[in-house]
Write a protein that holds these residues in place. Structure first.
Motif, PDB file in Angstrom:
ATOM      1  N   UNK A  39     -15.740   4.279  -0.664  1.00 38.16           N
ATOM      2  CA  UNK A  39     -16.170   3.082  -1.403  1.00 38.16           C
ATOM      3  C   UNK A  39     -15.004   2.162  -1.744  1.00 38.16           C
ATOM      4  N   UNK A  40     -13.860   2.754  -2.137  1.00 39.67           N
ATOM      5  CA  UNK A  40     -12.721   1.931  -2.544  1.00 39.67           C
ATOM      6  C   UNK A  40     -12.043   1.248  -1.365  1.00 39.67           C
ATOM      7  N   UNK A  41     -12.367   1.676  -0.131  1.00 39.03           N
ATOM      8  CA  UNK A  41     -11.772   1.050   1.050  1.00 39.03           C
ATOM      9  C   UNK A  41     -12.742   0.096   1.744  1.00 39.03           C
ATOM     10  N   UNK A 101      -7.881   8.198   4.652  1.00 35.99           N
ATOM     11  CA  UNK A 101      -8.687   6.986   4.451  1.00 35.99           C
ATOM     12  C   UNK A 101      -7.994   5.750   4.997  1.00 35.99           C
ATOM     13  N   UNK A 102      -6.661   5.672   4.825  1.00 34.91           N
ATOM     14  CA  UNK A 102      -5.947   4.486   5.293  1.00 34.91           C
ATOM     15  C   UNK A 102      -6.042   4.363   6.810  1.00 34.91           C
ATOM     16  N   UNK A 103      -5.958   5.490   7.523  1.00 34.33           N
ATOM     17  CA  UNK A 103      -6.079   5.463   8.974  1.00 34.33           C
ATOM     18  C   UNK A 103      -7.490   5.050   9.385  1.00 34.33           C
ATOM     19  N   UNK A 104      -8.487   5.553   8.673  1.00 41.40           N
ATOM     20  CA  UNK A 104      -9.860   5.185   8.977  1.00 41.40           C
ATOM     21  C   UNK A 104     -10.085   3.693   8.767  1.00 41.40           C
ATOM     22  N   UNK A 105      -9.459   3.147   7.731  1.00 36.35           N
ATOM     23  CA  UNK A 105      -9.588   1.720   7.446  1.00 36.35           C
ATOM     24  C   UNK A 105      -9.070   0.902   8.612  1.00 36.35           C
ATOM     25  N   UNK A 106      -7.871   1.209   9.086  1.00 36.05           N
ATOM     26  CA  UNK A 106      -7.298   0.430  10.172  1.00 36.05           C
ATOM     27  C   UNK A 106      -8.023   0.675  11.484  1.00 36.05           C
ATOM     28  N   UNK A 107      -8.598   1.864  11.621  1.00 32.81           N
ATOM     29  CA  UNK A 107      -9.413   2.138  12.806  1.00 32.81           C
ATOM     30  C   UNK A 107     -10.662   1.262  12.800  1.00 32.81           C
ATOM     31  N   UNK A 108     -11.263   1.112  11.611  1.00 33.82           N
ATOM     32  CA  UNK A 108     -12.444   0.251  11.475  1.00 33.82           C
ATOM     33  C   UNK A 108     -12.078  -1.201  11.748  1.00 33.82           C
ATOM     34  N   UNK A 109     -10.965  -1.649  11.198  1.00 33.71           N
ATOM     35  CA  UNK A 109     -10.542  -3.041  11.397  1.00 33.71           C
ATOM     36  C   UNK A 109     -10.235  -3.301  12.868  1.00 33.71           C
ATOM     37  N   UNK A 110      -9.632  -2.315  13.541  1.00 33.48           N
ATOM     38  CA  UNK A 110      -9.342  -2.458  14.973  1.00 33.48           C
ATOM     39  C   UNK A 110     -10.625  -2.611  15.777  1.00 33.48           C
ATOM     40  N   UNK A 111     -11.627  -1.789  15.454  1.00 37.55           N
ATOM     41  CA  UNK A 111     -12.922  -1.891  16.136  1.00 37.55           C
ATOM     42  C   UNK A 111     -13.541  -3.262  15.907  1.00 37.55           C
ATOM     43  N   UNK A 112     -13.487  -3.728  14.659  1.00 30.81           N
ATOM     44  CA  UNK A 112     -14.036  -5.044  14.310  1.00 30.81           C
ATOM     45  C   UNK A 112     -13.315  -6.141  15.085  1.00 30.81           C
TER      46      UNK A 112
END
Length: 246
Positions: A39-41, A101-112
Motif C-alpha cells: 500500500x505504501x508503494x 518492495x523497492x525492487x517490485x516498485x521499479x519493476x512495475x514502473x519499468x513494465x508501465x
C-alpha cells in the motif's frame, strides 16, 4: 488563439473526449502493474507510471511525423504489448513475494514505461490530429492526461482488488490494442493493399501516412483474436506451475 472560433471549441471538446478515452488504456496498465505493490508503494508507483506515460507522449510529440512512416514499428510495438499483457495476466510479480518492495516498485514502473512507450504513439497522433495545428491545444491535451491517468489508475487499482476478473479483462484489452497496432503498421497495410485490397479502406493521411487503414471486418477480427490469444496464453502459463509436481 481565437476563442470565438467554433473550430477551436470543437477541437477542444474533441481533445477532452480523446483524453478521456485514451487515458483509460494507460490507467489500466498502471493499475495492473501496481496491483500487487504494498500500500505504501502503490501511490508512488502510480505517480511514477503516470509521469512516464506523459513524458513519453511529449517525446513522441517531437518526432511523431517521422515515427508514423517507420515500417514495422507498430508490429514490434504490438508484439511487445502482447508480451506485457500476458505477463500482467499471469501476475509474474505475485510469484516472487520475497522480492524487496523497492525492487517490485521499479519493476512495475519499468513494465508501465514499456507499455506506455508502445501505446503513447497512437495517443499523440490522435491529440495532434484533433488540435488542428493549435500548439496550445496540443499542450493542453497532454497536460490534461496527467490527472486523468492518475485518478483512473487509483480507482481501477481499488476496483481490481475487489474484482480480480478485471485483471483478465484489462489484459484482454491490451491484447485487443496490440492486434490493432500490428494491423495498422505501414508495412502490414502495404502488404494488405497489394494482396488483399478489400481489407483496406481510405482514411485521412493524419491517421495513416499511406491514406489507407484496415477495413472493419479484419480490424475487429484481428482485435478479438488478439484479446482471446492473451487470455488463452495467460491462462495456460498461470496454470502450469500448479500442475508441476512438488
Amino acid at each position: 488563439m481565437d476563442f470565438s472560433s467554433s473550430t477551436f471549441w470543437v477541437s477542444l471538446l474533441q481533445i477532452i473526449w480523446i483524453d478521456l478515452l485514451l487515458s483509460g488504456d494507460n490507467a489500466i496498465v498502471i493499475a495492473l502493474a501496481c496491483r500487487s505493490l504494498p500500500e505504501n508503494r502503490r501511490k508512488v508507483g502510480i505517480w511514477l507510471g503516470a509521469s512516464a506515460a506523459v513524458g513519453l507522449r511529449i517525446l513522441f510529440a517531437l518526432v511523431v511525423t517521422y515515427l508514423l512512416g517507420v515500417p514495422y514499428l507498430k508490429v514490434i510495438g504490438g508484439v511487445l504489448l502482447f508480451w506485457i499483457a500476458i505477463k500482467l495476466a499471469v501476475g509474474e510479480e505475485e510469484a516472487h513475494g520475497n522480492i524487496e518492495a523497492s525492487e517490485s516498485l521499479w519493476k512495475a514502473v519499468r513494465t508501465i514505461a514499456i507499455a506506455d512507450a508502445v501505446m503513447s504513439l497512437d495517443n499523440v497522433i490522435a491529440i495532434a490530429a484533433a488540435s488542428r495545428g493549435h500548439v496550445e491545444l496540443f499542450v493542453f491535451g497532454l497536460l490534461l492526461s496527467i490527472p486523468l491517468i492518475i485518478m483512473g489508475a487509483q480507482l481501477l487499482t481499488s476496483i481490481i482488488e475487489r474484482f480480480p476478473i478485471l485483471v483478465w479483462l484489462g489484459a484482454a484489452l491490451l491484447g485487443w490494442i496490440a492486434a490493432e497496432m500490428i494491423l495498422g503498421d505501414i508495412a502490414v497495410l502495404r502488404w494488405l493493399q497489394a494482396n488483399w485490397s478489400t481489407w483496406v479502406v481510405p482514411v485521412p493521411t493524419d491517421v495513416s501516412p499511406l491514406g489507407i487503414g484496415p477495413a472493419n471486418v479484419p480490424h475487429y477480427a484481428a482485435a478479438v483474436i488478439g484479446a482471446v490469444f492473451v487470455c488463452i496464453v495467460g491462462y495456460v502459463l498461470k496454470k502450469k506451475p500448479a500442475d508441476q509436481p512438488g
